[in-house]
Scaffold this active site. Structure first.
Site: not given
Length: 253
Positions: A17-18, A20, A67, A93, A143, A158
């Site tokens: 997830g890199a 941005r 993923v 990420n 998170s 989430y």
């Protein structure tokens, strides 16, 4: 002493997830400190653009990786093995979020978040460990939502996924400590990513600022710096830890 402990020369890192946001910030700072970096993202074009944007002499390459697909993850790690033969740093990420009242949270929305945030981390850890026979560091991006309940937005799926990522990290830290693999989670607070610069979310941003003791959102580089610490020899005796970087908001919860 400190520059030595942050030196990642000769280390190979994969960040999912890199393309941005926080993921890109982590890829950039690891490369700045000497690591060879693979930028993985759902869309290969975005990953390639992100890789081109990192100005470094380190080995940088990119790949598309979904993923939520075991086949895609296995293929991606196979490419890593062919290129590097090993992996030293894995940063999970990749993640998704949405805000849906529980009464309207159908199974499709629940599964999409769980399959990306939790099962995606599981898949990448399983494949990543195979390339860490020499030891390594895994940083799972969780998170503050794994430790507190977000308001005014409601995100039961989430929040639950990130709480699970934190405990998965602790479980793996114990299981893999004897192999020299450290596993930690990093829990960012509200962060000033491009997503949170959008006009339509500014009411939420002001709410988050007002509830954060430091009175602002984190800069991406502040979160990335924490990931650098967990990935580097500076945190050599740290494993099973959830590093909260949130300007103090969870202290009030």
């Amino acid at each position: 002493m400190i520059p030595y402990l942050l030196d990642l020369t000769g280390k190979h890192a994969l960040i999912t997830g890199a393309s941005r946001g926080i993921g890109y910030g982590i890829a950039e700072i690891l490369a700045e400190h000497g690591a060879s970096v693979c930028i993985a993202a759902l869309h290969s074009d975005g990953a390639s653009l992100a890789a081109d944007g990192i100005d470094t002499s380190a080995d940088i390459f990119s790949m598309g990786m979904d993923v939520t697909s075991a086949e895609s993850v296995e293929a991606g790690f196979s490419k890593l093995k062919d290129r590097w033969g090993r992996l030293d740093i894995l940063v999970n990420n990749a993640g998704v979020a949405n805000s849906i009242d529980f009464a309207h949270l159908d199974e499709e929305a629940w599964d999409r978040v769980m399959d990306t945030n939790l099962k995606g981390t599981y898949r990448c850890c399983r494949e990543g460990f195979k390339l860490m026979s020499h030891g390594g560091s895994v940083v799972n991006i969780a998170s503050i939502s794994g430790s507190m309940v977000n308001v005014p937005q409601f995100q039961a799926n989430y929040n639950t996924s990130k709480a699970a990522v934190i405990h998965l990290s602790k479980s793996l830290a114990v299981e893999y400590a004897s192999r020299g693999i450290r596993v930690n989670s990093l829990s960012p607070g509200y962060t000033l990513t491009d997503m949170n610069r959008r006009i339509e979310v500014q009411d939420l941003v002001e709410n988050w600022k007002g509830r954060t003791p430091m009175g602002r959102l984190a800069e991406v580089k502040e979160i990335a710096s924490a990931a650098l610490f967990l990935a580097s020899p500076m945190s050599g005796f740290v494993t099973g830890h959830d590093l909260v970087v949130d300007g103090g908001i969870t202290v009030l919860c």
